[in-house]
Design a protein around this motif. Sequence first.
Motif, short mmCIF file in Angstrom:
data_model
loop_
_atom_site.label_atom_id
_atom_site.label_comp_id
_atom_site.label_asym_id
_atom_site.label_seq_id
_atom_site.Cartn_x
_atom_site.Cartn_y
_atom_site.Cartn_z
N GLU A 230 0.86 -1.18 0.00
CA GLU A 230 0.00 0.00 0.00
C GLU A 230 0.90 1.23 0.00
O GLU A 230 1.76 1.38 0.86
CB GLU A 230 -0.92 0.01 1.22
N ILE A 231 0.70 2.11 -0.95
CA ILE A 231 1.52 3.31 -1.08
C ILE A 231 0.86 4.46 -0.32
O ILE A 231 -0.29 4.80 -0.58
CB ILE A 231 1.73 3.69 -2.55
N GLU A 232 1.59 5.02 0.61
CA GLU A 232 1.09 6.10 1.45
C GLU A 232 1.63 7.44 0.96
O GLU A 232 2.82 7.58 0.72
CB GLU A 232 1.51 5.86 2.90
N LYS A 233 0.74 8.42 0.82
CA LYS A 233 1.14 9.77 0.46
C LYS A 233 1.15 10.63 1.71
O LYS A 233 0.12 10.78 2.37
CB LYS A 233 0.19 10.36 -0.58
N PRO A 234 2.31 11.19 2.09
CA PRO A 234 2.39 11.98 3.32
C PRO A 234 1.44 13.17 3.30
O PRO A 234 1.19 13.77 2.25
CB PRO A 234 3.86 12.45 3.33
N LYS A 235 0.93 13.52 4.49
CA LYS A 235 -0.04 14.61 4.59
C LYS A 235 0.26 15.59 5.72
O LYS A 235 -0.31 16.68 5.76
CB LYS A 235 -1.45 14.04 4.79
#
Length: 274
Positions: A230-235
């Motif tokens: 699962e690819i997580e996009k920083p927020k």
Amino acid sequence: MKTRLLILLSLFLVLVDEAESQQLSGRAYYKASNQIMIRIDSADMSPEEIADAHEMMKKPWQRDFVLSFTQTESNWKQMETLENGSSPSASDGMTVNLSGTGDEILYKNLVDQSYVQEQEFMGKEFLIHDGLVPRQWELSAETKKIGEYTAQKASYMELVDAMHFSAEMTEMENVKDTIQVTVWFTTEIPVAHGPENYFGLPGLILEVHNGGRSFYCEKIELNPVAEPVEIEKPKQGKVVSQGEFQLIQEESIQQMQNRYQGKPGEGSKVRIGG
């Protein structure tokens, strides 16, 4: 050489089409290390004690990372270890860690050629949004085996910002250095990803040698079923560009230098790496 790269990229696109139908994803585990010059002069230390001191000083510069990837996106993150929570003793003065906590994520998107990077600096959280910088890769015919994969050599010259001590050893100076970056990639894993901010070759980058810093891929998991990628996009963090973040760093370091300049006896340490 450019013609050969175009041919390889064309082949890469064909492989990408095939891989997309198979939903190619995976995780690559890397060991990172910095080669630093350490000089220890002591007539009171045995060779064994000197060797132990060298190992102790090198250890903080060695880290484990994981690259999680799909065909178009990736996450780069330091792996958690028991030592990540430790920090140098500040009993002899102030210690300031400028390199973050190790929990930050670097997200890359190859479709829109962008990246998002979490970065902690001086106790504040930042979220760097900017475009990926393409490299002028030069391919070599040289190959070698890395684990079970055949890897090919590629390199480019890079102009980098560096900080050196002045001739009087009283302050840090910003200088420009030209270094050669050498990598090894494999077309047997047809994704254009790599460790840290390296990308853009027709295969996964397994090794990087950048001046005194190196990354070595030690294990690869392709299409894991038990724990899908699962690819997580920083927020989290204040949104800035890379240029804005560098300016914040430079201003903060200059303020620290001005604050502690000329105050003998006040031990202050600034950790830029590790």
